[in-house]
Design an enzyme around this catalytic site. Structure first.
Site, PDB file in Angstrom:
ATOM      1  N   LYS A  73      -0.522   2.761 -12.195  1.00 18.22           N
ATOM      2  CA  LYS A  73      -1.657   2.231 -11.432  1.00 18.22           C
ATOM      3  C   LYS A  73      -2.553   3.384 -10.967  1.00 18.22           C
ATOM      4  CE  LYS A  73      -2.683  -1.045  -7.712  1.00 18.22           C
ATOM      5  NZ  LYS A  73      -2.100  -1.908  -6.651  1.00 18.22           N
ATOM      6  N   LYS A 100       3.757   1.616  15.053  1.00 19.95           N
ATOM      7  CA  LYS A 100       2.605   2.485  15.284  1.00 19.95           C
ATOM      8  C   LYS A 100       2.692   3.199  16.636  1.00 19.95           C
ATOM      9  CE  LYS A 100       0.444   1.870  11.396  1.00 19.95           C
ATOM     10  NZ  LYS A 100       0.206   3.003  10.470  1.00 19.95           N
ATOM     11  N   ASN A 132      -2.206   7.740   4.664  1.00 17.63           N
ATOM     12  CA  ASN A 132      -2.705   6.368   4.675  1.00 17.63           C
ATOM     13  C   ASN A 132      -1.623   5.335   4.386  1.00 17.63           C
ATOM     14  OD1 ASN A 132      -4.780   4.085   4.047  1.00 17.63           O
ATOM     15  ND2 ASN A 132      -3.674   4.371   2.117  1.00 17.63           N
ATOM     16  N   TYR A 163       4.954  -4.394  13.655  1.00 18.86           N
ATOM     17  CA  TYR A 163       3.962  -3.443  13.142  1.00 18.86           C
ATOM     18  C   TYR A 163       3.433  -2.561  14.265  1.00 18.86           C
ATOM     19  CZ  TYR A 163      -0.403  -1.673  11.149  1.00 18.86           C
ATOM     20  OH  TYR A 163      -1.437  -0.851  10.731  1.00 18.86           O
ATOM     21  N   ASP A 211       6.816   7.652  -3.255  1.00 19.73           N
ATOM     22  CA  ASP A 211       7.315   6.382  -2.730  1.00 19.73           C
ATOM     23  C   ASP A 211       7.798   6.654  -1.316  1.00 19.73           C
ATOM     24  OD1 ASP A 211       8.620   4.067  -2.007  1.00 19.73           O
ATOM     25  OD2 ASP A 211       9.755   3.881  -3.872  1.00 19.73           O
TER      26      ASP A 211
END
Length: 328
Positions: A56, A206, A110, A202, A83
């Site tokens: 990809k 963070k 990212n 999530y 990965d």
């Protein structure tokens, strides 16, 4: 935060990255790919797409080089496998990168995930903890000597921008259910299948990222490495595709009204990575503004959790790598 997000202004004119190199993790789609594209339009000379799927990534290179805004610049673009759910792969990447690039100017962290369901990683940790937090901590620990050496060779600080989320301030379970009140370990709390609500998972991951940045930045020589964290807000990417249909439909409806374009999100990431000044070192950027440390993190309870998290993270990393002096 207001429902409608503030308008994002484009990057200032005159940015020229000629002669510079960058690595973008998770760069095969969404914000990562758009950030890579924008860096190339600013004359970036060398780009590494750090991606899980090399095939990809190769397709992304082909498409980027066909972009009229990039084609004539003739940049060097390469793919390296990364990965972030595999510690061995992170270690291999960290050894390969310096052999591929003599120096690195920009590192953009990212890669990340958002999951409702508790899912163990091969490392044994909960997947969002591994991918969003521990993998980035390991990557920084392994690359730090190389990043310092790069700055010494180029004469300019290596810039690291880590994608965070402003949800760590408002949607976290930590103030309501302190990890140290319910578990002996912060990571134990995060890894538990029944300790963290799916709605908070999530944002809680963070929180770990923000705490780590606040702990690491003062240990760095800012003349060699500049580290910041940025939240580009709600952006129209595929990050909600993992949701079950009964969640995905309302979220996509909100995104249709509220979300920023991927291009606008990319502006904010590139701004943090190449425009923001020394005042952003060790700080969290909401859009382009430097934010005060969250109320919870600067509280006594938050400080205790941050200190404990650093100790636990160092113990985890020692099992996997030799820590640089900044981590000791």
């Amino acid at each position: 935060m207001p429902f409608l997000q503030p308008k994002v202004t484009p990057l200032p004119p005159g940015i020229d990255l000629t002669g510079k190199s960058a690595v973008v993790t998770g760069a095969s789609a969404g914000l990562g790919l758009e950030t890579a594209r924008q860096l190339l339009t600013l004359n970036l000379t060398t780009l590494i797409l750090a991606v899980r799927n090399e095939s990809k990534g190769a397709t992304c290179i082909k498409n980027l080089l066909q972009d009229p805004a990039i084609k004539s610049k003739k940049p060097t673009i390469k793919v390296l496998k990364l990965d972030v759910n595999d510690n061995n792969c992170i270690t291999t990447f960290s050894k390969t990168l310096p052999q591929t690039l003599p120096t690195l100017d920009i590192l953009i962290l990212n890669a990340g995930i958002s999951r409702l369901k508790h899912n163990p990683s091969p490392s044994g940790h909960e997947e969002s903890v591994q991918v969003n937090y521990l993998s980035n901590a390991l990557l920084l620990a392994e690359l730090l000597p190389y990043l310092n050496a790069s700055a010494e060779k180029t004469g300019s600080p290596t810039r690291i921008t880590w994608l965070g989320s402003r949800m760590h301030q408002t949607m976290t379970s930590f103030p309501k259910k302190s990890p140290l009140d319910t578990c002996d370990s912060v990571l134990e709390y995060m890894d538990g299948g029944d300790t963290v609500s799916p709605l908070y998972r999530y944002a809680d991951s963070k929180v770990l990222c923000a705490m780590f940045m606040y702990s690491l930045a003062p240990r760095l020589d800012a003349s060699k490495i500049m580290l910041n964290m940025v939240c580009p807000g709600m952006v129209d990417t595929a990050i909600s595709d993992f949701l079950p249909i009964y969640w995905r439909l309302p979220v996509n409806l909100v995104k249709a009204v509220r979300a920023r374009s991927v291009e606008a999100g990319g502006w904010l990431i590139v701004n943090a990575a190449v425009v923001a000044g020394p005042e952003s070192h060790g700080r969290f950027l909401e859009d382009k503004e430097v934010l005060e440390v969250s109320k919870y993190i600067r509280s006594e309870a938050g400080k205790n959790v941050q200190e404990k998290l650093w100790e636990e993270t160092m113990d985890e990393l020692k099992k996997l790598t030799t820590l640089p002096r900044e981590f000791e």
